[in-house]
Design a protein around this motif. Structure first.
Motif, mmCIF file in Angstrom:
data_model
loop_
_atom_site.group_PDB
_atom_site.id
_atom_site.type_symbol
_atom_site.label_atom_id
_atom_site.label_comp_id
_atom_site.label_asym_id
_atom_site.label_seq_id
_atom_site.Cartn_x
_atom_site.Cartn_y
_atom_site.Cartn_z
ATOM 1 N N ASP A 84 -21.483 17.747 -35.335
ATOM 2 C CA ASP A 84 -20.207 17.523 -34.655
ATOM 3 C C ASP A 84 -19.641 18.753 -33.943
ATOM 4 O O ASP A 84 -18.572 18.683 -33.335
ATOM 5 N N ARG A 85 -20.364 19.903 -33.994
ATOM 6 C CA ARG A 85 -19.820 21.122 -33.389
ATOM 7 C C ARG A 85 -20.885 22.208 -33.340
ATOM 8 O O ARG A 85 -21.895 22.135 -34.031
ATOM 9 N N HIS A 86 -20.626 23.206 -32.513
ATOM 10 C CA HIS A 86 -21.338 24.475 -32.581
ATOM 11 C C HIS A 86 -20.390 25.491 -33.218
ATOM 12 O O HIS A 86 -19.166 25.379 -33.089
ATOM 13 N N VAL A 87 -20.959 26.503 -33.871
ATOM 14 C CA VAL A 87 -20.155 27.579 -34.442
ATOM 15 C C VAL A 87 -20.632 28.901 -33.878
ATOM 16 O O VAL A 87 -21.823 29.225 -33.953
ATOM 17 N N LEU A 88 -19.716 29.641 -33.287
ATOM 18 C CA LEU A 88 -20.005 30.981 -32.793
ATOM 19 C C LEU A 88 -19.487 31.973 -33.833
ATOM 20 O O LEU A 88 -18.284 32.121 -34.016
ATOM 21 N N ASP B 275 -21.693 22.662 -18.986
ATOM 22 C CA ASP B 275 -20.698 22.294 -19.987
ATOM 23 C C ASP B 275 -21.434 21.987 -21.282
ATOM 24 O O ASP B 275 -22.663 21.824 -21.292
ATOM 25 N N LEU B 276 -20.704 21.926 -22.370
ATOM 26 C CA LEU B 276 -21.260 21.557 -23.665
ATOM 27 C C LEU B 276 -20.677 20.226 -24.101
ATOM 28 O O LEU B 276 -19.491 19.947 -23.883
ATOM 29 N N ASP B 277 -21.494 19.399 -24.720
ATOM 30 C CA ASP B 277 -21.027 18.109 -25.217
ATOM 31 C C ASP B 277 -20.171 18.268 -26.463
ATOM 32 O O ASP B 277 -19.212 17.524 -26.668
ATOM 33 N N LEU B 278 -20.540 19.229 -27.306
ATOM 34 C CA LEU B 278 -19.852 19.427 -28.579
ATOM 35 C C LEU B 278 -18.832 20.565 -28.484
ATOM 36 O O LEU B 278 -19.012 21.497 -27.694
ATOM 37 N N PRO B 279 -17.765 20.511 -29.277
ATOM 38 C CA PRO B 279 -16.806 21.618 -29.298
ATOM 39 C C PRO B 279 -17.414 22.861 -29.929
ATOM 40 O O PRO B 279 -18.401 22.785 -30.675
ATOM 41 N N VAL B 280 -16.810 24.001 -29.623
ATOM 42 C CA VAL B 280 -17.258 25.283 -30.160
ATOM 43 C C VAL B 280 -16.174 25.840 -31.078
ATOM 44 O O VAL B 280 -15.017 26.001 -30.677
ATOM 45 N N GLU B 281 -16.545 26.130 -32.314
ATOM 46 C CA GLU B 281 -15.648 26.766 -33.270
ATOM 47 C C GLU B 281 -16.019 28.237 -33.363
ATOM 48 O O GLU B 281 -17.168 28.577 -33.648
#
Length: 257
Positions: free
Chosen positions: A50-54, A26-32
């Motif tokens: 606060d996030r990862h960006v794909l 799982d990832l701790d941060l949300p993915v945008e």
């Protein structure tokens, strides 16, 4: 896992990739997810507090590989969150250690960054291949390597940061071939009679100064959990193998030309 689509584009491949990913991690941060119009942008991950960006091109997001590409980028995000040495080591620092005091062609220096990205990709795909199928990846390696070998361009182009491409120059095509073979051998994906081996040897014939076997062994043997210093040494060794041992340098004051 929190996956959010920004803008207009398909969401199903990313939700499907997230479902697969969550079977193991799982990832701790949300993915945008940002779908971009430029087809040359392909895929890459950005990391913020606060996030990862794909980032993915619309062409890639609507392709048959969309789920697998997303899964690969999620794996990069996991490596970043765990602070794996492959994803926190400065490439610039390693190249300075490897090439200090030598003059290196700009083309070769660019290729050293490609090699560093391959090493990151190996650690990402160590995750990817534990949670997802491998068939599409092998087929993709084969088709892209075949295109690169058939192309044999007359001028040099920068390679893509993630994927093997046609229209790469013969030197980096050998490294790309070694990367594909190493991934397949590392995870026992194909037999030694697979067409990838014939394509790789054809690539090596076009660039005899680059040691296909040495790069394959280097990529294949990367330790699963290296220390920071161990990984830095492997990155330095890889850069020297390409830019020094392959005859790409001369003595000089800087590691760039």
């Amino acid at each position: 896992m929190d996956v959010r689509l920004r803008g207009d584009g398909p969401i199903d491949p990313f939700l499907g990739a997230a479902s697969l990913f969550e079977t193991e991690l799982d990832l701790d941060l949300p993915v945008e997810v940002r779908v971009r119009e430029d087809p040359e942008e392909r895929t890459w991950a950005g990391h913020y507090d606060d996030r990862h960006v794909l980032n993915i091109s619309r062409k890639a997001a609507t392709s048959a590989m969309a789920r697998e590409l997303a899964l690969h980028e999620f794996a990069h995000m996991a490596r970043y969150e765990e602070e794996h040495p492959s994803h926190v080591q400065s490439t610039e620092e390693a190249l300075f250690l490897a090439l200090s005091g030598r003059s290196v062609e700009r083309r070769k220096l660019s290729h050293c960054y490609q090699i560093a990205n391959h090493m990151k990709d190996i650690y990402a795909d160590d995750i990817t291949l534990t949670v997802g199928p491998s068939g599409k990846l092998v087929t993709f390696f084969e088709s892209q390597l075949a295109a690169a070998v058939a192309d044999r361009p007359r001028e040099h182009h920068h390679p893509d940061s993630r994927l093997l491409t046609g229209a790469t120059d013969p030197d980096i095509t050998v490294v790309n071939a070694a990367f594909a073979l190493a991934m397949c051998e590392r995870h026992d994906l194909v037999g030694r009679s697979h067409r990838l081996y014939d394509l790789a040897h054809a690539a090596a014939d076009d660039a005899p100064a680059v040691d296909l076997g040495a790069f394959k062994r280097l990529f294949r043997s990367l330790a699963a959990d290296p220390s920071a210093s161990e990984y830095r040494k492997q990155l330095v060794d890889a850069a020297r193998l390409y830019a020094v041992d392959a005859g790409g340098t001369s003595d000089g004051p800087a590691a760039a030309d």
